[in-house]
Every structure is written in C-alpha cells, then in structure tokens.
Write a protein that holds these residues in place. Structure first.
Motif, short mmCIF file in Angstrom:
data_model
loop_
_atom_site.label_atom_id
_atom_site.label_comp_id
_atom_site.label_asym_id
_atom_site.label_seq_id
_atom_site.Cartn_x
_atom_site.Cartn_y
_atom_site.Cartn_z
N ARG A 142 106.39 77.80 -34.86
CA ARG A 142 106.66 78.07 -36.56
C ARG A 142 105.68 78.47 -37.26
N LEU A 143 104.77 76.88 -36.97
CA LEU A 143 103.80 76.81 -38.37
C LEU A 143 102.02 77.89 -38.10
N ALA A 144 102.11 78.07 -36.58
CA ALA A 144 101.58 79.49 -36.72
C ALA A 144 101.81 80.29 -36.58
N GLU A 145 103.44 80.62 -37.03
CA GLU A 145 103.45 81.86 -37.41
C GLU A 145 103.26 82.14 -38.72
N VAL A 146 103.34 81.11 -39.65
CA VAL A 146 102.94 81.06 -41.42
C VAL A 146 100.98 81.27 -40.80
N ALA A 147 100.29 81.01 -40.35
CA ALA A 147 99.11 80.83 -40.42
C ALA A 147 98.64 82.04 -40.20
N LYS A 148 99.39 82.88 -39.30
CA LYS A 148 98.60 84.26 -38.93
C LYS A 148 98.89 84.82 -40.31
N ASN A 149 100.22 84.57 -40.31
CA ASN A 149 101.14 85.30 -41.64
C ASN A 149 100.16 84.91 -43.39
N PRO B 49 98.45 85.17 -46.50
CA PRO B 49 96.96 86.52 -46.97
C PRO B 49 95.54 85.97 -47.45
N SER B 50 94.97 86.38 -46.36
CA SER B 50 93.66 86.01 -46.76
C SER B 50 93.25 85.03 -47.57
N ASP B 51 93.21 85.14 -48.70
CA ASP B 51 93.11 84.94 -50.00
C ASP B 51 94.28 83.49 -50.51
N ARG B 52 95.16 83.37 -50.19
CA ARG B 52 96.23 81.98 -50.75
C ARG B 52 96.17 80.65 -49.47
N ILE B 53 95.26 81.37 -48.72
CA ILE B 53 95.00 79.82 -46.98
C ILE B 53 93.60 78.70 -47.97
N LEU B 54 94.36 77.74 -47.33
CA LEU B 54 93.11 76.49 -47.43
C LEU B 54 93.40 75.71 -46.35
N ILE B 55 91.98 74.83 -45.83
CA ILE B 55 92.53 73.60 -45.13
C ILE B 55 92.15 72.06 -45.45
N GLU B 56 92.85 71.69 -45.50
CA GLU B 56 92.98 69.88 -45.28
C GLU B 56 92.49 69.10 -44.02
N THR B 57 92.33 67.98 -44.92
CA THR B 57 93.02 66.73 -43.51
C THR B 57 93.77 66.31 -43.67
N ASP B 58 93.80 64.87 -45.06
CA ASP B 58 94.70 64.04 -45.27
C ASP B 58 94.31 63.39 -44.61
N ARG C 48 91.21 76.00 -35.59
CA ARG C 48 92.65 76.66 -34.17
C ARG C 48 93.26 77.80 -35.31
N ILE C 49 92.96 78.05 -36.78
CA ILE C 49 93.20 79.35 -37.82
C ILE C 49 92.43 80.53 -36.83
N ALA C 50 91.54 80.64 -36.63
CA ALA C 50 90.39 81.09 -36.87
C ALA C 50 91.33 81.97 -34.75
N GLU C 51 91.79 81.10 -34.25
CA GLU C 51 92.09 81.77 -32.71
C GLU C 51 93.59 82.20 -33.26
N ILE C 52 94.21 81.26 -33.83
CA ILE C 52 95.81 82.31 -33.88
C ILE C 52 95.30 83.83 -34.51
N ARG C 53 94.28 83.59 -35.87
CA ARG C 53 94.58 84.91 -36.73
C ARG C 53 93.29 85.29 -36.54
N GLU C 54 93.02 85.24 -34.89
CA GLU C 54 92.01 86.09 -34.16
C GLU C 54 90.55 86.58 -35.04
N VAL C 55 89.73 85.67 -35.72
CA VAL C 55 89.41 85.89 -36.01
C VAL C 55 88.22 84.78 -35.69
N SER C 56 86.56 85.91 -36.36
CA SER C 56 85.64 83.94 -36.61
C SER C 56 85.78 82.46 -36.88
N LEU C 57 85.42 81.85 -36.42
CA LEU C 57 85.51 80.38 -37.42
C LEU C 57 84.72 79.91 -38.85
N GLU C 58 83.85 81.58 -38.64
CA GLU C 58 82.55 81.75 -39.97
C GLU C 58 83.90 82.17 -41.13
#
Ligand code: NI
Length: 259
Positions: free
Chosen positions: A182-189, A191-200, A223-233
């Motif tokens: 479910r969360l992968a689905e969220v990460a995939k969809n 918008p590119s200008d609203r995603i942030l990453i964190e560790t907590d 993990r996000i790169a893998e899900i969205r099929e884009v590069s880590l960069e």
C-alpha cells in the motif's frame, strides 16, 4: 546531496557520538532538520543548528503524546532563530491516547501551534496516528499555511487529501518494510514536487534492532528510486529540492562550522 527532513540527533541517544554524526553528515553533503518534541528537545535542536552555517536546521514544537507540557507561545517564541525552519512536531495521536480528556488536550495544543506557525509564516511538521479525519478538519478550519505530513503510512486516499491542501508527504524506512504494497503504491503515485525523505532517527532503523542515523536516509531514497523506476540521483535531487522549498532555504554550498 540528501536531506533528512526529520531526525532527532538532538536526542540523548546521540550523546556519545553526536559531533561525529554531524561532522560526517556535513562531509557527505547530507543536510538535516532536527525536530523538537517538547521544550527541552526544541531548545537543543536550535542550539545544534546554531553551530553550523548551513545544512543543520531545527524545528520547535510539542509532540501530541511525548510531551505532558502545555504549549506556551511566549516561551517558544524565544527559541526562534533564522535556523528554525518549521513548527512541530505537533499533531494528533489517538493510537496512544484514547481518553476524551486527553484527546481534547491534544487538539487544544495542536491548535495553539497551528496559530503560532501561521503567525511566523513557517510550515508545520505534523505527526498523525489514527486521527486523520479530525486532523484534516482542524487544519481546514484553522490554517492556510504549508505542512509536512511526517512518517506517512496511510492510504493513497488520505495522501490525496493532504496533497489537495498543498502539503508534502515524508516517507521513511517503514516504506522498506511495508509488506502490504500500500505504501509503495503511495510512493509511486506522489507528485515529484511533494515527496520528502526522512529517518526519524534514532527510531525506525532500516537495520532492525539498531539505532537509526541520518545517513540511512539514503536507504529510503534507494527504495523510492526502485519503486518509481528512476535513478537514485533523481530521487536525491528532487527530495533535496523539495526540502529546501518547504523549509524556505537556499541551496548553498557553505557548509561547515560557524566560526
Ligand atoms: Ni520524530
């Protein structure tokens, strides 16, 4: 460059090696925002940030369940510096609080912090657990500013409600362990200008049983790169740019200790 948008190097878990962690982060071009959960941790987050020119920022605020205090705007106002980039983490947590009186206190403390953020023109860092309905209702009634939904773990429908309000969604290592998809689905969809990453960090380590660290934010990006099929960069760049936008920062190479 990577930006850990929500971490707690200000917490006691980092007492033994805090300076090394921060030095390594600066050397690696890893930026971070240390988040306050009560007055004491907010103050220490601000103090840490004040030692650096760029790359280490702070939030001040009061967690809905970690803090027994009452939010006092006057006391928190004294903590505000140019390195304070948001108010929080604040919000609602009905998982840890099911009593009506406790819930009412949470709402009152949250609303005080909403008004504080609105007045300062700073975004909110929001903690929400099992309380999305009430949270959205309060934000719609009380707030017109920006916000980050920290540690987002809910459905695509809930994410959409926050996106419609213009907010950002922050993902962490829970995404790595999510078995439901479910969360992968969220990460995939998202918008590119609203995603942030964190560790907590020190919590939610991708290495189970170990203390989490800001450097592990790279694992979330991978993990996000893998899900969205884009590069880590690409993921590093877009999440870094998004973090600078929401925290109102200039991308700047002037890292290092303030002299
Ligand atoms: Ni946190």
């Amino acid at each position: 460059m990577l930006f850990d948008t929500h971490t707690h190097v200000n917490f006691p878990e980092f007492d033994p090696d805090r300076e090394q962690i921060l030095k390594d982060a600066q050397d690696q071009g890893l930026w971070m925002t240390n988040v306050g959960c009560d007055y004491k941790s907010s103050k220490s987050a601000v103090e840490l940030a004040s030692k650096f020119k760029d790359g280490v920022y702070a939030t001040v605020g009061q967690h809905p369940t970690d803090s027994k205090e009452h939010f006092d705007e006057e006391i928190y106002s004294a903590l505000i510096t140019d390195k304070v980039v948001a108010i929080g983490e604040c919000g609602l947590d009905y998982y840890h609080q099911k009593e009506e009186a406790g819930i009412n206190k949470q709402k009152a403390e949250f609303i005080k912090q909403i008004h504080f953020a609105q007045k300062l023109g700073l975004p909110l860092v929001i903690h929400c657990r099992d309380a999305y309905h009430d949270l959205i209702e309060i934000l719609q009634a009380e707030y017109t500013g920006q916000a980050i939904i920290h540690s987002f773990t809910d459905s695509g429908d809930t994410a959409k409600k926050f996106l419609d309000l213009g907010y950002y969604i922050a993902l962490n290592a829970i995404l790595i362990f999510d078995k439901t998809g479910r969360l992968a689905e969220v990460a995939k969809n998202l918008p590119s200008d609203r995603i942030l990453i964190e560790t907590d960090a020190p919590f939610l380590s991708p290495n189970r049983g170990k203390r989490n660290e800001p450097a592990n934010v790279k694992r979330v990006a991978e993990r996000i790169a893998e899900i969205r099929e884009v590069s880590l960069e690409e993921v590093s760049d877009l999440t870094f740019t998004n973090a600078c936008r929401i925290y109102q920062l200039e991308k700047s190479p002037s890292t290092g200790l303030r002299t």
